[in-house]
Design a protein around this motif. Structure first.
Motif: not given
Length: 144
Positions: A50-73
């Motif tokens: 928790g002290a080393m990672v911005d968890l909100n930024a990680f979640e936002e990036a992970a969600r954006a990547e997941a969305q990008a993975l399924i948009e071609p479908v």
């Protein structure tokens, strides 16, 4: 047996993309609706993480990547005249989210690849497909 609402689980791997293409073709032939799910896997928390990672930024990036993975479908489904809804979830266990969404939306089939990502991701995640098969009574189409 014909299915009317199919949950397609996708992790963006090449086999997962082929499975999604097959699901689109099947849905086009049978008139089924697709719900395409990508699960953004939560950051594996270690006590000091928790002290080393911005968890909100990680979640936002992970969600954006997941969305990008399924948009071609969704684009391929639209091109094939297949009704399709995209869903992104953020959770530690993709298999649990696959089953939960299928149950929430009244899906009568879960469609997924026999295996997903390779290398370290696969070792860490284990076989999501095997877990889905073991924990649901909904029919599962496993694409190889």
């Amino acid at each position: 047996m014909m299915f009317s609402k199919i949950l397609v689980a996708s992790d963006g791997s090449p086999l997962s993309a082929k499975a999604a293409d097959a699901a689109i073709a099947f849905a086009r032939e049978s008139g089924a609706q697709l719900i395409v799910l990508s699960v953004a896997v939560m950051y594996p928390l270690l006590p000091e993480a928790g002290a080393m990672v911005d968890l909100n930024a990680f979640e936002e990036a992970a969600r954006a990547e997941a969305q990008a993975l399924i948009e071609p479908v969704a684009a391929a489904a639209a091109q094939g005249n297949v009704r399709c809804e995209l869903v992104v979830r953020y959770a530690p266990d993709p298999w649990r989210e696959i089953i939960a969404l299928a149950e929430e939306r009244g899906c009568d089939c879960i469609w997924m690849a026999s295996h997903g990502r390779r290398g370290l991701d696969r070792l860490l995640l284990g076989s999501e497909t095997q877990r889905v098969l073991a924990h649901t009574n909904i029919p599962v189409m496993v694409y190889r």
